[in-house]
Design an enzyme around this catalytic site. Sequence first.
Site, short mmCIF file in Angstrom:
data_model
loop_
_atom_site.label_atom_id
_atom_site.label_comp_id
_atom_site.label_asym_id
_atom_site.label_seq_id
_atom_site.Cartn_x
_atom_site.Cartn_y
_atom_site.Cartn_z
CE LYS A 192 79.32 26.10 43.29
NZ LYS A 192 80.84 26.27 43.38
CB SER A 221 83.51 24.01 43.34
OG SER A 221 83.15 25.35 43.79
CE LYS A 265 80.84 22.43 40.10
NZ LYS A 265 82.36 22.98 39.64
CB SER A 301 82.00 26.02 39.28
OG SER A 301 82.14 25.55 40.54
#
Length: 416
Positions: free
Chosen positions: A81, A78, A245, A143
């Site tokens: 992202k 992730s 993140k 997320s």
Amino acid sequence: MSLLRRSLATLAAVALTAGVALAQQAPPRPQPIPKPVAPQMPVPPPPDVDAQSWVLMDYATGQIIASKNPDERREPASLTKVMTDYVVSAEIAAGRVHPDDMVSISEHAWRAGGAGTDGSTSFLKLGSQVKLGDLLKGMIIQSGNDAAIALAEHTAGSEDAFVGLMNAYAKQLGMTSTHFSNASGYPVADHYSTARDIAVLSRALIHDFPEDYAISKIKEFEWNGIKQQNRNELLWRDPAVDGIKTGHTAAAGFCLDASAKHGDERMIAVVMGASTNRARADSAMALLNYGFRFYETHKLYEAGKPLATPKLWKGEADQLPIGVAHDLLVTVKTGQYDKLKASMDIPATLIAPFKKGQQVGTLHVTLDGQPLQDVPLIALQDAPQGGFFKRLWDSILLWFHHDRKVDAAAPAADAK
């Protein structure tokens, strides 16, 4: 002897005298600025953290302070992202999409990223309409894979088209070891990045889109009646941490892209392939603390201030002010400021015209004899050609001018 011959003889004598003076002229040197006094102290090696690859970057300079396998290709999970966020933020800034846009949740977004998958989700309802700004929060804080896919489809028409934008922006930012295949980071073939590239991307996001970056410090977000906490547990540990993140898959391991700010100093730590959630948080925190404790950033030279005014030939002016286009910052270990050295590499013969901003030479910065930065030296103002007689006179003087490459010491300036 005719009047013409006497005039030429006089002109040659003057030119010879001027040529001798030019040959004795010292290279231009910028004026020294007093150096800050810093205590000498030992700097330990970076912490031995639990991760397959990691980097610690100083935000102001972009320098990698410490690293392990920084260019090893790994699944970013992730952390992908962060790029999805960057692309959507860029499209918002360009006016092509808007935070108040209502986005339709497609079957693809619902099926590939929704509650029926084993990935993280924002629990978006099939066929519902959701504000783009809320989708950004769902993607960054929760997320949500469904949120990432919905954002991609709305921004570019399809996720595949959006992936093309992701890779185009990655190339533009200098992410040389990255290739994206989807917007969410869900495991697929040919989808990879590196700790260094993620740090480069993170620095760009913070710099280019600070308002959108601020979403990553929000600790929780509720959608569809379900409240979810930000998975970055460092937000609870240290108030200086404000992003960025988390990521996790079985193949990628536990990943964390973290940033913190103390005063004017900001650090970015990227950890990939940690063994547990706790390990990624501990590792990133240890790296950030190490950077703040043992490194400091200095401003060596200010943008637009002359570092030298070398001789200009055949110009309206006799000198050309040169300097750097942007403030020159360097990050060094605490107490090593006095080991910084700088030199200017400027051609001996500078002949007009020059345009403001045109590169004239290079400023070389070294630390304890090792190269640190090479920065273009530019003309700080327009330097047009002089008139006919000025150009003629300088042409005569140039007969006696011996070319040499200027390598002038340029002492470091005040600390940032």
